[in-house]
Design a protein around this motif. Structure first.
Motif, PDB file in Angstrom:
ATOM      1  N   ILE A   1      40.838  41.514  65.873  1.00 52.08           N
ATOM      2  CA  ILE A   1      41.552  42.452  64.997  1.00 52.08           C
ATOM      3  C   ILE A   1      41.642  41.877  63.579  1.00 52.08           C
ATOM      4  O   ILE A   1      41.433  42.588  62.591  1.00 52.08           O
ATOM      5  CB  ILE A   1      42.967  42.765  65.564  1.00 52.08           C
ATOM      6  N   ASN A   2      41.895  40.584  63.510  1.00 48.59           N
ATOM      7  CA  ASN A   2      41.973  39.921  62.211  1.00 48.59           C
ATOM      8  C   ASN A   2      40.623  40.004  61.477  1.00 48.59           C
ATOM      9  O   ASN A   2      40.550  40.329  60.296  1.00 48.59           O
ATOM     10  CB  ASN A   2      42.398  38.461  62.462  1.00 48.59           C
ATOM     11  N   LEU A   3      39.568  39.736  62.223  1.00 51.86           N
ATOM     12  CA  LEU A   3      38.208  39.803  61.661  1.00 51.86           C
ATOM     13  C   LEU A   3      37.881  41.236  61.188  1.00 51.86           C
ATOM     14  O   LEU A   3      37.371  41.439  60.083  1.00 51.86           O
ATOM     15  CB  LEU A   3      37.248  39.359  62.764  1.00 51.86           C
ATOM     16  N   TYR A   4      38.208  42.245  61.999  1.00 51.80           N
ATOM     17  CA  TYR A   4      37.915  43.648  61.650  1.00 51.80           C
ATOM     18  C   TYR A   4      38.735  44.098  60.447  1.00 51.80           C
ATOM     19  O   TYR A   4      38.274  44.881  59.626  1.00 51.80           O
ATOM     20  CB  TYR A   4      38.218  44.574  62.835  1.00 51.80           C
ATOM     21  N   THR A   5      39.973  43.591  60.381  1.00 51.03           N
ATOM     22  CA  THR A   5      40.836  43.967  59.256  1.00 51.03           C
ATOM     23  C   THR A   5      40.194  43.509  57.958  1.00 51.03           C
ATOM     24  O   THR A   5      40.188  44.224  56.956  1.00 51.03           O
ATOM     25  CB  THR A   5      42.229  43.311  59.417  1.00 51.03           C
ATOM     26  N   LYS A   6      39.606  42.312  57.998  1.00 55.35           N
ATOM     27  CA  LYS A   6      38.987  41.773  56.784  1.00 55.35           C
ATOM     28  C   LYS A   6      37.592  42.378  56.552  1.00 55.35           C
ATOM     29  O   LYS A   6      37.296  42.888  55.484  1.00 55.35           O
ATOM     30  CB  LYS A   6      38.857  40.259  56.897  1.00 55.35           C
ATOM     31  N   LYS A   7      36.757  42.296  57.564  1.00 61.24           N
ATOM     32  CA  LYS A   7      35.346  42.646  57.389  1.00 61.24           C
ATOM     33  C   LYS A   7      35.142  44.136  57.081  1.00 61.24           C
ATOM     34  O   LYS A   7      34.300  44.498  56.258  1.00 61.24           O
ATOM     35  CB  LYS A   7      34.565  42.271  58.655  1.00 61.24           C
ATOM     36  N   THR A   8      35.890  44.993  57.735  1.00 60.23           N
ATOM     37  CA  THR A   8      35.650  46.441  57.613  1.00 60.23           C
ATOM     38  C   THR A   8      36.818  47.196  56.993  1.00 60.23           C
ATOM     39  O   THR A   8      36.626  48.004  56.088  1.00 60.23           O
ATOM     40  CB  THR A   8      35.332  47.032  59.008  1.00 60.23           C
ATOM     41  N   ALA A   9      38.040  46.930  57.504  1.00 55.94           N
ATOM     42  CA  ALA A   9      39.180  47.747  57.037  1.00 55.94           C
ATOM     43  C   ALA A   9      39.481  47.496  55.557  1.00 55.94           C
ATOM     44  O   ALA A   9      39.925  48.401  54.851  1.00 55.94           O
ATOM     45  CB  ALA A   9      40.409  47.473  57.902  1.00 55.94           C
ATOM     46  N   ALA A  10      39.222  46.278  55.081  1.00 58.82           N
ATOM     47  CA  ALA A  10      39.585  45.950  53.691  1.00 58.82           C
ATOM     48  C   ALA A  10      38.884  46.877  52.686  1.00 58.82           C
ATOM     49  O   ALA A  10      39.529  47.406  51.780  1.00 58.82           O
ATOM     50  CB  ALA A  10      39.245  44.488  53.400  1.00 58.82           C
ATOM     51  N   LEU A  11      37.586  47.096  52.847  1.00 56.29           N
ATOM     52  CA  LEU A  11      36.867  47.933  51.873  1.00 56.29           C
ATOM     53  C   LEU A  11      37.279  49.407  52.007  1.00 56.29           C
ATOM     54  O   LEU A  11      37.356  50.137  51.017  1.00 56.29           O
ATOM     55  CB  LEU A  11      35.344  47.774  52.044  1.00 56.29           C
ATOM     56  N   ILE A  12      37.559  49.814  53.241  1.00 58.84           N
ATOM     57  CA  ILE A  12      38.021  51.199  53.464  1.00 58.84           C
ATOM     58  C   ILE A  12      39.396  51.383  52.814  1.00 58.84           C
ATOM     59  O   ILE A  12      39.662  52.366  52.114  1.00 58.84           O
ATOM     60  CB  ILE A  12      38.011  51.506  54.978  1.00 58.84           C
ATOM     61  N   CYS A  13      40.251  50.386  53.020  1.00 55.45           N
ATOM     62  CA  CYS A  13      41.585  50.419  52.426  1.00 55.45           C
ATOM     63  C   CYS A  13      41.477  50.438  50.894  1.00 55.45           C
ATOM     64  O   CYS A  13      42.185  51.190  50.219  1.00 55.45           O
ATOM     65  CB  CYS A  13      42.312  49.160  52.897  1.00 55.45           C
ATOM     66  N   LEU A  14      40.574  49.629  50.367  1.00 53.03           N
ATOM     67  CA  LEU A  14      40.374  49.582  48.912  1.00 53.03           C
ATOM     68  C   LEU A  14      39.945  50.953  48.372  1.00 53.03           C
ATOM     69  O   LEU A  14      40.389  51.361  47.297  1.00 53.03           O
ATOM     70  CB  LEU A  14      39.311  48.530  48.557  1.00 53.03           C
TER      71      LEU A  14
END
Ligand code: GRG
Length: 286
Positions: free
Chosen positions: A176-189
């Motif tokens: 979950i930590n990895l997905y939050t950074k790798k994928t969710a971060a750019l979507i959130c941005l």
């Protein structure tokens, strides 16, 4: 307007704008512009720029006022895919069913095309400051955010973990930590960008951030499910769907989407498009 039509219309607007902003294939040095265009126009869904436009609409901003930022984020996304596919990272020969950038242009040009897209992405976001109703201060805040969300604490860091974490011992928390950074971060941005340029207040930004993190996580879990169900291939490393099974992965992605939609309560009906996008992610087939 029906939602499918909304997505199609926005995608067309984004495709047209990207075509206008990118150097032509003929422009020297031609090979790099060809390589950039090859991946930008290889069939992406444009979900990130659509999120930027939809968030701006929530604040009654028109597409024109944030389109350069939306496209800039799509260029940064494309850069990350080209680098992700390189032999030294994931070594993928195909992307979206087509030969990956390095398979067509060779590793050196693919690497440089990725770099060029990253630089062009930042440049487009800076150019967004030329729009009259956009505050210069919000562009500065946004540039800082972009650097943070794609940097070592987010997308880049997530990619590092993706490469270095030991597959066998990986825990749910690690994933979950990895997905939050790798994928969710750019979507959130992508969502934060639309909000920042529209002058959102702290409470609104917080709510949208929660929405972004949750749909971002759901997005990656759904991606894992699609990888297994459509490609029926051994993805070679542990992901949520092959570790916890398709059924549990679907339940978890539905829970995340519900949580994302719940965080939009403060916007009432005005956030219906963002709710529709969240629901669409659950049903997407590619
Ligand atoms: C920021 C300097 C710097 C480096 C980036 C290579 C890298 C480090 C990060 C890669 C991150 C990555 C590839 C995450 C996967 C995210 C993901 C699920 C991509 C697929 O997104 P879609 O389905 O793609 O939106 P389309 O094809 O629709 O554009």
């Amino acid at each position: 307007m029906n939602f499918k039509k909304y997505l199609e219309d926005k995608k067309n607007i984004i495709d047209k704008a990207l075509d206008e902003y990118l150097p032509s294939e003929e422009k020297s040095p031609s090979i790099i512009h060809k390589a950039m265009r090859y991946s930008v126009f290889a069939g992406g869904k444009r979900i990130r720029p659509i999120l930027t436009l939809a968030t701006a609409e929530l604040f009654r901003r028109d597409t024109e006022s944030v389109i350069k930022t939306a496209c800039g984020i799509e260029l940064i996304h494309t850069f990350s895919l080209i680098h992700d596919d390189l032999p030294c990272i994931d070594n993928d020969d195909f992307r979206r069913g087509k030969p990956s950038n390095h398979k067509v242009f060779g590793e050196a040009i693919a690497l440089l095309a990725g770099d060029a897209l990253l630089v062009s992405g930042f440049n487009l976001i800076i150019e967004n400051s030329e729009i009259k109703e956009i505050k210069k201060q919000s562009i500065l805040k946004l540039i800082k955010e972009v650097s943070f969300y794609i940097g070592t604490e987010n997308m880049l860091g997530g990619q590092v973990e993706d490469i270095t974490l030991n597959n066998e011992n990986i825990t749910k928390e690690n994933l979950i930590n990895l997905y939050t950074k790798k994928t969710a971060a750019l979507i959130c941005l992508s969502i934060r960008a639309g909000a920042i340029l529209s002058g959102a207040n702290k409470k609104q930004l917080l709510a949208l951030n929660k929405y972004g993190e949750n749909i971002g996580l759901a997005f990656q879990i759904i991606d894992d499910i699609l990888d297994i169900m459509q490609d029926q291939r051994d993805v070679g490393k542990t992901n949520y769907a092959n570790k916890y099974g398709i059924k549990e992965s679907k339940i978890e992605s539905e829970r995340l989407i519900k949580e994302a939609k719940d965080s939009l309560k403060i916007f009432n009906q005005k956030a219906q498009t963002l709710r529709n996008i969240a629901d669409y992610l659950l049903t997407r087939k590619k």
